[in-house]
Enzyme design. Structure first.
Site, short mmCIF file in Angstrom:
data_model
loop_
_atom_site.label_atom_id
_atom_site.label_comp_id
_atom_site.label_asym_id
_atom_site.label_seq_id
_atom_site.Cartn_x
_atom_site.Cartn_y
_atom_site.Cartn_z
CE LYS A 52 -4.22 -2.42 2.27
NZ LYS A 52 -4.46 -2.42 3.67
CD GLN A 96 -3.67 -4.55 7.02
OE1 GLN A 96 -3.70 -3.23 6.37
NE2 GLN A 96 -4.51 -5.53 5.82
CG ASP A 119 -10.19 -0.42 4.98
OD1 ASP A 119 -9.77 -0.40 4.22
OD2 ASP A 119 -9.46 -0.35 6.17
N1 GUN Z 1 -6.81 -6.83 5.65
C1 GUN Z 1 -7.14 -7.56 4.87
N2 GUN Z 1 -7.76 -6.52 3.80
C2 GUN Z 1 -7.80 -5.70 4.61
C3 GUN Z 1 -8.34 -4.30 4.23
O1 GUN Z 1 -8.62 -4.08 2.60
N3 GUN Z 1 -8.18 -3.25 4.90
C4 GUN Z 1 -7.64 -3.73 6.57
N4 GUN Z 1 -7.79 -2.26 7.23
N5 GUN Z 1 -7.45 -4.12 6.69
C5 GUN Z 1 -7.79 -5.59 6.14
#
Ligand code: GUN
Length: 295
Positions: A52, A96, A119
């Site tokens: 990311k 996350q 998100d």
């Molecule tokens: N863990 C796995 N995929 C995601 C996501 O799209 N967002 C977040 N915050 N955690 C994740």
């Protein structure tokens, strides 16, 4: 059979986002900022967060990663989120998941300002999605990426039967609700199947568009698919493979070999839905920047 190439679409999208970021920078002197918080050392999460941050920088956004130890108190995390909510240079906040067990994930979701919740996990954003106000919310990145793929490949959706297998808050529920909306790449009749559904093949065989978000390698087999269906595979499962250097490989929730001869279009794993997720996160971050700056 048409391969829906998420890798290519995500590259196109990232180039479009990069051009927009440069354009806004020239006009306003500002750039969008995304802050990602990672708590603990989960290896898969570390890979996601690194990707990311890297992609964020590639398209000219400001990326900040806050790393916290696994024994972080919930209060400390919530205090940090409140500071970011009030920081005008931060347009997107992402914590996350999964989080260590002393931290309540829902409390964290509620703490993030909905206007920076890139998100799309906050109930205000999910609620707005359900009510069809897509221009006034953030859509969870994986379902949003699937919508983008269906749109860019001009997949006919209006009046079709879309069957979503999986009911997670991140994928299944927002996905099903999106496909229900009266939009160009949606407007479907929708069925949701889950772990307690009796006779899942009865439903999947009726799907014109089948979206598999189960988390089980090869769960969807050819006998479960209607000939000519469009099959979207959300799964990313590691299976052992001694023939590879790492000793494993990634496969989806759909048995690609078996299903590809009968589907009309399919997303591969890897290279389908996966690459779209980060691109949509950055699209959401740009959108937040535009809204906050009235652009
Ligand atoms: N863990 C796995 N995929 C995601 C996501 O799209 N967002 C977040 N915050 N955690 C994740």
């Amino acid at each position: 059979m048409l391969i829906i190439d998420g890798k290519k679409v995500s590259l196109d999208l990232k180039n479009e986002l990069k051009a927009s970021v440069e354009n806004y920078k020239a006009i306003t002197g500002k750039v969008p900022g995304l802050t990602v918080i990672i708590v603990g050392q989960d290896p898969a999460s570390q890979v996601y967060v690194r990707n990311k941050a890297k992609t964020c920088k590639e398209i000219g956004m400001i990326s900040t990663v806050i790393e916290m130890p696994a024994d972080t108190a919930e209060k400390h995390l919530l205090d940090t989120i409140h500071e970011l909510n009030n920081d005008p240079a931060v347009h997107g906040i992402l914590v996350q998941q999964p989080l260590p067990k002393q931290i309540d994930e829902f409390a964290v979701t509620l703490a993030i300002d909905p206007s920076k919740d890139v998100d799309g996990f906050h109930p205000e954003n999910l609620g707005r999605l359900v009510m069809g106000h897509l221009d006034k919310c953030f859509v969870s990145c994986t379902p949003y990426g699937i919508l983008e793929l269906l749109g860019r490949y001009n997949i006919e959706t209006k009046g079709k039967h879309c069957v979503v297998v999986g009911r997670s808050n991140i994928v299944g529920k927002p996905m099903a609700n999106l496909m229900l909306q009266k939009l160009d790449a949606t407007n479907c009749t929708v069925t949701i199947c889950h772990s307690a559904t009796q006779n899942i093949p009865f439903y999947t065989k009726q799907a014109d568009i089948l979206i598999a978000a189960i988390g089980k390698a090869g769960f969807i087999t050819a006998d479960m698919v209607k000939p000519g269906a469009v099959v979207i595979d959300v799964g990313i499962n590691r299976i052992e493979d001694p023939a590879t250097k790492s000793g494993y490989r990634l496969v989806g929730d759909v048995d690609f070999e078996g299903v590809s001869p009968i589907a009309s279009a399919m997303t591969p794993v890897p290279g389908g839905v996966g690459p779209m997720t980060i691109a949509m996160l950055l699209k959401n971050t740009l959108q937040s920047f535009q809204r906050i700056n009235g652009l």
